[in-house]
Design an enzyme around this catalytic site. Sequence first.
Site, PDB file in Angstrom:
ATOM      1  N   GLY A 257     -20.483   3.346 -35.408  1.00 47.82           N
ATOM      2  CA  GLY A 257     -20.221   4.677 -34.881  1.00 47.82           C
ATOM      3  C   GLY A 257     -18.727   4.920 -34.741  1.00 47.82           C
ATOM      4  N   CYS A 258     -18.375   6.185 -34.512  1.00 53.45           N
ATOM      5  CA  CYS A 258     -16.956   6.541 -34.444  1.00 53.45           C
ATOM      6  C   CYS A 258     -16.270   5.940 -33.216  1.00 53.45           C
ATOM      7  CB  CYS A 258     -16.795   8.055 -34.487  1.00 53.45           C
ATOM      8  SG  CYS A 258     -17.823   8.978 -33.315  1.00 53.45           S
ATOM      9  N   TYR A 259     -16.852   6.152 -32.037  1.00 52.42           N
ATOM     10  CA  TYR A 259     -16.258   5.550 -30.842  1.00 52.42           C
ATOM     11  C   TYR A 259     -16.217   4.022 -30.937  1.00 52.42           C
ATOM     12  CZ  TYR A 259     -16.257   9.913 -28.057  1.00 52.42           C
ATOM     13  OH  TYR A 259     -16.016  11.168 -27.553  1.00 52.42           O
TER      14      TYR A 259
ATOM     15  N   THR B 186     -15.964   2.094 -33.439  1.00 57.01           N
ATOM     16  CA  THR B 186     -14.931   1.647 -34.372  1.00 57.01           C
ATOM     17  C   THR B 186     -13.576   1.575 -33.690  1.00 57.01           C
ATOM     18  OG1 THR B 186     -16.109   2.527 -36.307  1.00 57.01           O
ATOM     19  CG2 THR B 186     -13.736   2.197 -36.529  1.00 57.01           C
TER      20      THR B 186
END
Length: 345
Positions: free
Chosen positions: A148-150, A152
């Site tokens: 996921g973005c967070y 990462t």
Amino acid sequence: MKVGIVGATGYGGLELIRLLSQHPNVEEIICYSSSQEGLPLDDMYPHLSGNVRWTLKAIDPEAIRADVDTVFLATPPGVSGELTPDLVKLGLKVIDLSGDLRINEPDVYEAWYKRQAAPVGTIRGAVYGLTEWQRDEIAAAQIIANPGCYPTAVLLGLAPLVQQKWIDPKRIIIDAKSGTSGAGRNPSQITHFSEMNENFKIYQVNQHKHTPEIEQQLRNWDESVGNVTFSTHLVPMVRGIMATIYAEANQAISEKELREHFAYVYETSPFVHVYSEGRYPATKEVFGSNRCHIGVTYDERTNRITVVSVIDNLVKGAAGQAIQNYNVMNGYEETLGLEGSPLYP
């Protein structure tokens, strides 16, 4: 190689199209949709107009296998969990950008996502694709669970500390901010212009779905890691994530040692840049790129280490990292198709 994108009409899918179009080893991109079969994608998104007519095809595993070698799944929660087993049986490589395959334990997934988990065999067969820390596993994988973005931004910032056991594993605090594209393409009150413009709001307090993903990977590095405090906020910009991470040092260490260790750890990681003393990253510095920029400091007065990690949520936090994993899976240079500098200003 020919690649497919299932879920091409969302922001993640569109970013895959943009980046894969620049990839020298991708000869054709075929786009699939469950609800808009036959529609020209460039009619919906005029920025795609040009030499290629992006007509959406129906999602059918057998047809996909006849079309492509690798499939990127940029789908809502629940879709890839159902689709991946069929694609894998047909011999396709799958890179899943959703959260369906990231959580190892089905009961944990179901508690946080409020839906049925994917088949256990599919989950266990997926490699978590945090590229900088999983290269060997990714190279041998058929299924990638793209982070996921967070997570990462957070995990790249915490890995050098957690793996060295330099911090108190029970007292990790993560304060993260994201642009509105992280909430997806479907309109909602929280992303409405009148609600978001000149505003700054916290959301999903103590309930964000990326929490168990962060904790799971941290515990893979140090099983003594406790539950993290993870707060997420929306800020009035389109792209970007800044994760500010606080942790207490559990041994004597200098700021110079910290920076040198971060720089050493990421020396062979082309997309991770560690800032020098007194400098900290801003989201604009990674806008539109696959980069992660990190600043780190130590406060002797409080005995706290602060890490600031920034990424573009649609690139390093989604499509870019997926292509980075695609490169590693296929033995290509890790940077292939991702060499572009950030957009500035």
